[in-house]
Enzyme design. Structure first.
Site, PDB file in Angstrom:
ATOM      1  N   GLU A 269    -108.669-109.064   6.756  1.00 39.27           N
ATOM      2  CA  GLU A 269    -107.451-109.971   6.444  1.00 39.27           C
ATOM      3  C   GLU A 269    -108.062-111.175   5.765  1.00 39.27           C
ATOM      4  O   GLU A 269    -108.215-112.388   6.166  1.00 39.27           O
ATOM      5  CB  GLU A 269    -107.044-110.460   7.641  1.00 39.27           C
ATOM      6  CG  GLU A 269    -106.096-109.264   8.597  1.00 39.27           C
ATOM      7  CD  GLU A 269    -105.675-109.876  10.033  1.00 39.27           C
ATOM      8  OE1 GLU A 269    -106.195-110.909  10.324  1.00 39.27           O
ATOM      9  OE2 GLU A 269    -104.307-109.364  10.149  1.00 39.27           O
TER      10      GLU A 269
ATOM     11  N   GLU B 183    -102.818-102.033   9.891  1.00 37.44           N
ATOM     12  CA  GLU B 183    -102.489-102.705  10.978  1.00 37.44           C
ATOM     13  C   GLU B 183    -101.098-102.773  11.327  1.00 37.44           C
ATOM     14  O   GLU B 183    -100.550-103.187  10.293  1.00 37.44           O
ATOM     15  CB  GLU B 183    -103.159-104.120  11.246  1.00 37.44           C
ATOM     16  CG  GLU B 183    -104.666-103.822  11.511  1.00 37.44           C
ATOM     17  CD  GLU B 183    -105.288-105.296  12.053  1.00 37.44           C
ATOM     18  OE1 GLU B 183    -104.473-106.057  12.335  1.00 37.44           O
ATOM     19  OE2 GLU B 183    -106.473-105.369  11.546  1.00 37.44           O
TER      20      GLU B 183
HETATM   21  C1  BG6 Z   1    -105.075-108.985  13.141  1.00 40.91           C
HETATM   22  C2  BG6 Z   1    -106.570-108.800  13.373  1.00 40.91           C
HETATM   23  O1  BG6 Z   1    -105.041-110.410  12.686  1.00 40.91           O
HETATM   24  O2  BG6 Z   1    -104.237-108.955  14.392  1.00 40.91           O
HETATM   25  C3  BG6 Z   1    -106.897-107.934  14.541  1.00 40.91           C
HETATM   26  O3  BG6 Z   1    -107.047-108.107  12.075  1.00 40.91           O
HETATM   27  C4  BG6 Z   1    -106.058-108.387  15.825  1.00 40.91           C
HETATM   28  O4  BG6 Z   1    -108.370-108.240  14.846  1.00 40.91           O
HETATM   29  C5  BG6 Z   1    -104.698-108.251  15.202  1.00 40.91           C
HETATM   30  O5  BG6 Z   1    -106.348-108.116  17.005  1.00 40.91           O
HETATM   31  C6  BG6 Z   1    -103.584-108.548  16.534  1.00 40.91           C
HETATM   32  O6  BG6 Z   1    -103.723-110.185  16.823  1.00 40.91           O
HETATM   33  P1  BG6 Z   1    -104.006-110.458  18.144  1.00 40.91           P
HETATM   34  O7  BG6 Z   1    -104.351-111.727  18.154  1.00 40.91           O
HETATM   35  O8  BG6 Z   1    -102.710-110.082  18.991  1.00 40.91           O
HETATM   36  O9  BG6 Z   1    -105.279-109.586  18.815  1.00 40.91           O
END
Ligand code: BG6
Length: 480
Positions: free
Chosen positions: A176, A369
């Site tokens: 990211e 993701e």
């Molecule tokens: C992304 C990241 O921002 O979202 C992850 O690459 C992160 O590391 C994921 O865990 C979800 O965000 P969060 O804050 O719910 O863990």
């Protein structure tokens, strides 16, 4: 609801899940590991970093993946994963970040992880830097604002690319990468808020990361021409809050500001939108000799991204709103539902952004993701064990994956999809355990208590079926 009978997903489409070392491994000083910035972020991005590690940091134990990786990978294999994305903790390999020799114990740990993946024929995908800058580099060098980090990263990248040559084919450089605009410490090891350092410092730091990423790409291709290197961006499509052209323009600029990062990675040069912004704001990027050529000649093979939500943009200062909980912010969309953490749920936004990316860069995409962070309740299972009835997660993933299929039908080339957190892990933004994404429940609470036992949720079998049918089991409808 119209049912889909055949699959849109091509043969060989990669299915799996994604994690990051700092959110799962624990063992934060074992095996010669040094501290990373995460060790001074016990509450994620919610409070300023602490001076040193504190006992209330759930990441110190994580979900103990460092010791339980074999058991966890066996569960991923049971779901039929064909790809698994994980990050290498930079500070396991170079504990302070500026050593000349790597830490063998750290390298050996990832050898063992790769052994397990090979056992099941799961393709590894490695993120080189996932919010895990060694703390020493942040505190002694000022993080990525300092050009010296390019050299340290180059050494680290070369070390892991050589060590795992032939074993890892898919590599991502910075997780990211555009999040540095909002979270300079998390994303760039720069200990300040964006407004404190200003755009000059921020964009120079971004340039250093761009150069480091191009160097890693060059080394990866030199070591093995079959290596596939991707950039990784946080994708949040911006919709204008109203049809007012000023809102439309605002949404366009906020989009461009995020896409600059992949523009440079894919085209090898700064786009016109960045150059105009630099001119207007008195920003001068210091290019070292050879930087321009390096960026031009070592572009990425594919574009990977995370997608959780969309947001709106408005030119009206009265309606500006930082958004809730997420890293990148944005004005809430009045038409969309939201998760328990305020992240707005927009499956169609995924199809929209995939079309935008493909039209813009014409590089294969990889969704690395996507998922729903939710509170789960552990209940008794019919077989005498324990489970979670997470139909809300199944709905979220089904609806998003259906739109991936639609994007493929639109003609977008996509190599694969990894859900975020296939096993519950510690959240990045809030450092909570209770914000769960997994198909596998981990018995650990926000207070750090629990047995760390693993339990399959209802979504476990659902995802296994999606993979087994190569997406033919997904259900949805298509807006015209
Ligand atoms: C992304 C990241 O921002 O979202 C992850 O690459 C992160 O590391 C994921 O865990 C979800 O965000 P969060 O804050 O719910 O863990």
């Amino acid at each position: 609801m119209a049912e889909q009978q055949s699959t849109a997903f091509p043969e060989g489409f990669l299915w799996g899940g994604a994690i990051a070392a700092n959110q799962v491994e624990g063992a934060f000083t074992d095996g010669g590991k040094g501290l990373s910035i995460q060790d001074v972020m016990p509450h994620g991005i919610q409070t300023p970093p602490t001076v040193g590690p504190t006992a209330d940091n759930l990441k110190q134990e994580g979900i103990d993946f460092y010791h339980r990786y074999a058991e966890d990978i066996a569960l991923f294999a049971e779901m039929g994963f064909t790809v698994f994305r994980f990050s290498i903790a930079w500070s396991r390999i170079f504990p302070n970040g500026d050593e000349t020799e790597p830490n063998e114990e750290g390298l050996a740990f990832y050898d063992r992880v790769l052994d397990e993946l090979e056992k099941y024929g799961i393709e590894p995908m490695v993120t080189m830097s996932h919010y895990e800058t060694p703390l020493h580099l942040a505190r002694e060098y000022g993080g990525w604002r300092n050009r010296k980090l390019v050299g340290f990263f180059e050494r680290y990248a070369r070390t892991i690319l050589q060590r795992y040559a032939g074993r890892v084919r898919y590599w991502l450089t910075f997780n990211e990468i555009n999040s540095i605009l909002h979270e300079p410490f998390l994303s760039g090891g720069i200990e300040a808020r964006p407004e404190e350092i200003g755009d000059q410092v921020l964009y120079q730091a971004i340039h250093h990361e761009m150069v480091a990423s191009a160097l890693a790409t060059r080394i990866a291709h030199e070591i093995d021409p079959d290596n596939r290197v991707g950039c990784m961006i946080l994708a949040v499509p911006r919709y204008p809050l109203t049809p007012d052209p000023r809102d439309v323009r605002r949404a366009q600029w906020e989009t461009q500001r995020d896409l600059i990062f992949a523009d440079i990675h894919t085209r090898g040069e700064y786009p016109h939108s960045a150059l105009r912004y630099f001119r207007d704001n008195g920003i001068t990027i210091d290019f070292a000799d050879g930087d321009a050529q390096l960026l031009r000649e070592h572009t990425v093979d594919f574009v990977s991204f995370s997608y959780y939500m969309s947001a709106c943009a408005t030119a009206d200062p009265e309606k500006q709103n930082p958004g809730e909980g997420n890293i990148i912010g944005g004005v809430p969309n009045p038409l969309l539902p939201r998760s328990e953490w305020g992240w707005q749920i927009d499956p169609l936004g995924l199809r929209i952004i995939m079309n935008t990316f493909w039209d813009r860069w014409n590089k294969p995409l990889f969704i690395v993701e996507n998922g729903l962070g939710a509170k789960d309740v552990l209940i008794d299972a019919p077989d005498g064990g324990r489970t979670v009835a997470d139909d809300y997660r199944i709905t979220y993933l089904n609806d998003h994956l259906y739109q991936v299929g639609e994007a493929i039908r639109d003609g977008v080339e996509v190599w694969g999809y990894t859900t975020w957190g296939p096993i519950d892990l510690v959240s990045a933004a809030t450092a909570q355990m209770s914000k769960r994404y997994g198909f596998i429940y981990v018995d650990r609470g926000d207070d750090g208590g629990g047995t760390l036992e693993r339990y399959k949720k209802a979504s476990f079998d659902w995802y296994a079926d999606v993979i087994a049918t190569n997406g033919a089991s997904l259900r949805g409808d298509t807006p015209k």
